[in-house]
Structure formats: structure tokens, C-alpha cells
Design a protein around this motif. Structure first.
Motif, PDB file in Angstrom:
ATOM      1  N   LYS A   1       0.817  -1.214   0.000  1.00 56.73           N
ATOM      2  CA  LYS A   1       0.000   0.000   0.000  1.00 56.73           C
ATOM      3  C   LYS A   1       0.849   1.261   0.000  1.00 56.73           C
ATOM      4  CE  LYS A   1      -4.018  -2.120   2.038  1.00 56.73           C
ATOM      5  NZ  LYS A   1      -5.029  -2.125   3.064  1.00 56.73           N
ATOM      6  N   GLU A   2       1.975   1.224   0.687  1.00 58.72           N
ATOM      7  CA  GLU A   2       2.834   2.409   0.739  1.00 58.72           C
ATOM      8  C   GLU A   2       3.382   2.753  -0.642  1.00 58.72           C
ATOM      9  OE1 GLU A   2       5.852   1.914   3.696  1.00 58.72           O
ATOM     10  OE2 GLU A   2       4.397   1.482   5.274  1.00 58.72           O
ATOM     11  N   ALA A   3       3.771   1.737  -1.408  1.00 55.60           N
ATOM     12  CA  ALA A   3       4.332   1.983  -2.731  1.00 55.60           C
ATOM     13  C   ALA A   3       3.251   2.070  -3.804  1.00 55.60           C
ATOM     14  CB  ALA A   3       5.325   0.875  -3.092  1.00 55.60           C
ATOM     15  N   GLY A   4       2.044   1.633  -3.493  1.00 55.32           N
ATOM     16  CA  GLY A   4       0.942   1.737  -4.445  1.00 55.32           C
ATOM     17  C   GLY A   4       0.963   0.688  -5.546  1.00 55.32           C
ATOM     18  N   HIS A   5       1.513  -0.472  -5.261  1.00 58.04           N
ATOM     19  CA  HIS A   5       1.503  -1.549  -6.255  1.00 58.04           C
ATOM     20  C   HIS A   5       1.405  -2.906  -5.551  1.00 58.04           C
ATOM     21  CE1 HIS A   5       5.935  -0.896  -5.542  1.00 58.04           C
ATOM     22  NE2 HIS A   5       5.810  -2.161  -5.220  1.00 58.04           N
ATOM     23  N   HIS A   6       1.402  -3.952  -6.340  1.00 62.10           N
ATOM     24  CA  HIS A   6       1.330  -5.324  -5.821  1.00 62.10           C
ATOM     25  C   HIS A   6       2.628  -6.063  -6.149  1.00 62.10           C
ATOM     26  CE1 HIS A   6      -2.929  -4.337  -5.711  1.00 62.10           C
ATOM     27  NE2 HIS A   6      -3.068  -5.334  -4.868  1.00 62.10           N
ATOM     28  N   LEU A   7       2.951  -7.044  -5.334  1.00 60.82           N
ATOM     29  CA  LEU A   7       4.092  -7.927  -5.586  1.00 60.82           C
ATOM     30  C   LEU A   7       3.556  -9.304  -5.952  1.00 60.82           C
ATOM     31  CD1 LEU A   7       6.436  -7.010  -2.598  1.00 60.82           C
ATOM     32  CD2 LEU A   7       6.711  -6.367  -4.993  1.00 60.82           C
ATOM     33  N   LEU A   8       4.122  -9.888  -6.991  1.00 60.27           N
ATOM     34  CA  LEU A   8       3.770 -11.224  -7.439  1.00 60.27           C
ATOM     35  C   LEU A   8       4.979 -12.118  -7.207  1.00 60.27           C
ATOM     36  CD1 LEU A   8       1.960 -13.248  -8.996  1.00 60.27           C
ATOM     37  CD2 LEU A   8       2.891 -12.286 -11.101  1.00 60.27           C
ATOM     38  N   MET A   9       4.811 -13.137  -6.386  1.00 58.18           N
ATOM     39  CA  MET A   9       5.923 -14.026  -6.053  1.00 58.18           C
ATOM     40  C   MET A   9       5.515 -15.460  -6.317  1.00 58.18           C
ATOM     41  SD  MET A   9       7.258 -12.147  -2.628  1.00 58.18           S
ATOM     42  CE  MET A   9       8.842 -12.915  -2.717  1.00 58.18           C
ATOM     43  N   THR A  10       6.475 -16.271  -6.736  1.00 57.89           N
ATOM     44  CA  THR A  10       6.200 -17.677  -6.979  1.00 57.89           C
ATOM     45  C   THR A  10       7.364 -18.533  -6.502  1.00 57.89           C
ATOM     46  OG1 THR A  10       5.576 -19.323  -8.647  1.00 57.89           O
ATOM     47  CG2 THR A  10       7.045 -17.580  -9.367  1.00 57.89           C
ATOM     48  N   THR A  11       7.025 -19.672  -5.921  1.00 57.89           N
ATOM     49  CA  THR A  11       8.032 -20.601  -5.421  1.00 57.89           C
ATOM     50  C   THR A  11       7.669 -22.021  -5.846  1.00 57.89           C
ATOM     51  OG1 THR A  11       6.816 -20.720  -3.328  1.00 57.89           O
ATOM     52  CG2 THR A  11       8.743 -19.281  -3.385  1.00 57.89           C
TER      53      THR A  11
END
Length: 140
Positions: free
Chosen positions: A90-100
Motif C-alpha cells: 500500500k505504501e508503494a501503491g503496487h502489488h508484488l507477485l511471487m512464486t516458489t
């Protein structure tokens, strides 16, 4: 003769119990930047539909906004599954997409590649870009 067989079975069982391992490998984290018209619920809906269509089981998770899991290998002695998660920053205004990729079983970690690139994540990013709704960029 019978006791020799029992000893071998016990030793094998102990070896199997001690030899099990879990190995985790991750793909590059991606930053998802969306157009202002695409709100977070719509992004998560798009992701759910895409990954569900690719064979993942998706749902909410207490740590992430979306968590999807897909079994890649399900052998008696070894299982492999991929996990895709989306987190909101929310602070940066974007989403992170992670995969393992998770490998669990009797195949030693030395025999499993530590490299992992999830083609489903790349496909989702391509579809997001093609729709004009957003882009994925590899996080540095």
C-alpha cells in the motif's frame, strides 16, 4: 534368515524417515503496476481466473491477498508443487507477485535444480500487459 529380513526392513524404514527433505526455489519477484482504472479487487479476480484456468487452486491467505497452488509432480516418494502469491504494498501503491517451487520427499536436494522460472507467471504477466490493464516488472 527371518530376523535378517526384519533388520533390513527396520534399517530401510529409518533411512526413509531420515532421508526426507524439503527444498524451496523461487522465481524472480515481480512488481505489478496497474492502470488507475484497475482496482485491487479486479486485479485479484483477473489473477484468480488466470491461475485457476492454468490448474491452480486459489484462495485467500492470511499473509497474502491471493495464494494459488498447483501440483507439478505427485509421486509416491516425491511431490512438487508451485505456489503463486500476490501481496499488496500500500505504501508503494503496487502489488508484488511471487512464486516458489516446493519439492518434498526422498530425492536429495543435490539432485534438484535450484533454478525456477514459472511459465504460468510469465503468461499471466503477458496477458496483463496485452489487456492494457498493467505491467509486471522484475523486482530488483
Amino acid at each position: 534368515m527371518k530376523s535378517d529380513c526384519v533388520v533390513r526392513i527396520v534399517v530401510f524404514g529409518m533411512w526413509v524417515g531420515l532421508a526426507g527433505c524439503t527444498n524451496v526455489a523461487g522465481d524472480h519477484a515481480r512488481v505489478i503496476t496497474t492502470e488507475e482504472t484497475l482496482e485491487a479487487p479486479e486485479l485479484l479476480q483477473m489473477a484468480t481466473e488466470y491461475f485457476s484456468g492454468a490448474g491452480y487452486d486459489c484462495g485467500e491467505d492470511s499473509r497474502s491477498e491471493l495464494r494459488c497452488r498447483k501440483d507439478l509432480r505427485d509421486l509416491y516418494i516425491h511431490q512438487t508443487h508451485a505456489v503463486v502469491e500476490i501481496f499488496e504494498d500500500k505504501e508503494a501503491g503496487h502489488h508484488l507477485l511471487m512464486t516458489t517451487r516446493w519439492d518434498e520427499g526422498l530425492i536429495p536436494g543435490e539432485l534438484i535444480s535450484s533454478e525456477f522460472e514459472n511459465p504460468d507467471v510469465a503468461g499471466f504477466c503477458t496477458s496483463l500487459d496485452a489487456s492494457g490493464q498493467g505491467v509486471c516488472q522484475i523486482a530488483e
